[in-house]
Scaffold this active site. Structure first.
Site, PDB file in Angstrom:
ATOM      1  CB  SER A  29      -0.081   3.927   1.143  1.00 54.07           C
ATOM      2  OG  SER A  29      -0.648   5.078   0.552  1.00 54.07           O
ATOM      3  CG  ASP A 335      -6.841   6.009   5.852  1.00 51.68           C
ATOM      4  OD1 ASP A 335      -7.101   6.495   4.737  1.00 51.68           O
ATOM      5  OD2 ASP A 335      -5.766   5.439   6.103  1.00 51.68           O
ATOM      6  CG  HIS A 338      -4.696   4.908   2.440  1.00 48.19           C
ATOM      7  ND1 HIS A 338      -4.322   5.429   3.654  1.00 48.19           N
ATOM      8  CD2 HIS A 338      -3.625   5.009   1.624  1.00 48.19           C
ATOM      9  CE1 HIS A 338      -3.049   5.817   3.580  1.00 48.19           C
ATOM     10  NE2 HIS A 338      -2.610   5.590   2.364  1.00 48.19           N
TER      11      HIS A 338
END
Ligand SMILES: *[C@@H]1O[C@H](CO)[C@@H](O)[C@H](O)[C@H]1NC(C)=O
Ligand SMILES: *[C@@H]1O[C@H](CO)[C@@H](O)[C@H](O)[C@H]1NC(C)=O
Ligand SMILES: *[C@@H]1O[C@H](CO)[C@@H](O)[C@H](O)[C@H]1NC(C)=O
Length: 370
Positions: A29, A335, A338
């Protein structure tokens, strides 16, 4: 005399820009620009994307990722996810990264479990498919010639990697102790090297490899291990130590890869140090509350593993939307896992100069085997 001296000590002196025509990225990610979202296994919802795209854009951040800043600085369009089947244009590369990807085959897989089914070996297989099928399609001519890379782009492209964090996470958040995770690190790194070699054997020559970040500074780890030893900046030390051990092994593996792959230019990029500076000196760089999630809920780190950014929860009978904090532009963590666009831009600006690379050459010159 001075110039002569400079040319002997500074390897960058006199190097030409590489003009990479394409980027092929492999990762998780940290660099997923829409891969897992395209599968619909997990799709970011508002407020993801709100800072730059003003809507969710397949990225797990409020805006752009390091990958986006990288493409931009090389004069290329933002990278399209290989898995994106709608209106995609791969002329200047493709992104094989997906959220929660690991290097090794994970045991817990989305949607029943936690990690991406598209682990590094699968990302590699997708690349093999892409390289072959893109050229078959190009030969059909017409629109395909304007949607797919030219064959000679493949050896001239930049191959980027940012993966490994989830291999550590799977052990740490699963049932392993840090010592048990450490035992597996040489195997994780070995499987990474095998993929780099396979990509080299398909003609790739320029490799840009990020090490892993200080996971012990993430709200996810801090919340899960509330009693773990803290360093002077409040990060969970044992978890950063294991990340640094992974990085140490990765660096060793890259030294070996340079011997095994004599035509490759392989740049090792110390993302860890740049990210860590956001926790050790946030004010100096214009950031605040680096250990606290901007978009989360609960506890001292504004994070709970069961409440996602973008969720609507019911607290004491009233509904609360888990949205963005007031100023994501001065925040480090988005979050709980990230980074914010602001942090990603900061990190990219630092690494693109070569100051955190081995060898110390800037991104634009990372094709030179020095
Ligand atoms: C795909 O993107 C490239 C580069 O931005 C552009 O030149 C090309 O025309 C685009 N293809 C289509 C079909 O729009
Ligand atoms: C929920 O209500 C209780 C009782 O009024 C209160 O003590 C508690 O702080 C409230 N929780 C939140 C998150 O507002
Ligand atoms: C914590 O997250 C909420 C969203 O649920 C956000 O409104 C708030 O500003 C965040 N707190 C901090 C200190 O960033």
């Amino acid at each position: 005399m001075l110039l002569l001296f400079a040319s002997t000590v500074n390897p960058v002196f006199g190097l030409k820009k590489c003009n990479f025509p394409a980027i092929f990225n492999f990762g998780d990610s940290n660099s997923d620009t829409g891969g897992l979202s395209a599968t619909s296994l997990k799709t970011p919802t508002p407020p993801y994307g709100e800072t730059y795209f003003h809507k969710p854009a397949g990225r797990f951040s409020d805006g752009r990722l390091m990958m986006d800043f990288m493409a931009k600085s090389l004069g290329l369009p933002y990278l399209t996810a290989y898995l994106d089947s709608l209106g995609t244009n791969f002329t200047h590369g493709a992104n094989f990264a997906t959220y929660a990807s690991t290097i090794r085959l994970p045991t817990s897989i989305i949607p029943a479990g936690t990690y991406s089914p598209i682990y590094l070996d699968v990302e590699y297989s997708e690349f093999v498919q892409f390289k072959f099928r893109s050229q078959v399609l190009r030969q059909k001519g017409g629109i395909y010639a304007y949607l797919l890379p030219k064959g000679y782009y493949f050896p001239k492209a930049l191959y980027t990697f940012d993966i490994g964090q989830n291999d550590l996470a799977e052990g740490i958040l699963g049932d392993m102790t840090i010592e048990e995770v450490s035992v597996y690190i040489p195997d994780i790194v070995n499987k990474f090297s095998i993929n780099v070699k396979n990509i080299y054997n398909l003609g790739a020559r320029s490799f840009w490899i990020h090490n892993t970040g200080p996971i012990g500074c993430l709200p996810l780890i801090l919340t899960t291990f509330l009693s773990a030893q803290r360093d002077s900046y409040g990060c969970a030390k044992p978890y950063n130590d294991v990340a640094q051990y992974f990085n140490h092994k990765l660096k060793e593996a890259i030294v070996q890869l340079r011997k095994d792959l004599p035509l490759a230019a392989i740049t090792y990029v110390d993302i860890y140090s740049v990210k860590y500076s956001l926790y050790s000196k946030p004010k100096e760089y214009g950031f605040e509350l680096p250990l606290i999630a901007c978009c989360g809920y609960g506890g001292i780190y504004n994070y709970s593993s069961s409440i996602d950014c973008g969720a609507t929860i019911t607290v004491n009978g009233s509904q609360i939307f888990v949205g963005s904090c007031e100023r994501p532009s001065v925040r480090v963590n988005w979050d709980g896992i990230h980074y914010t666009e602001a942090a990603n831009k900061f990190i990219f600006d630092k690494i693109s100069t070569g100051a955190f690379s081995d060898p110390p050459i800037p991104l634009k010159m990372a094709c030179h085997n020095i």
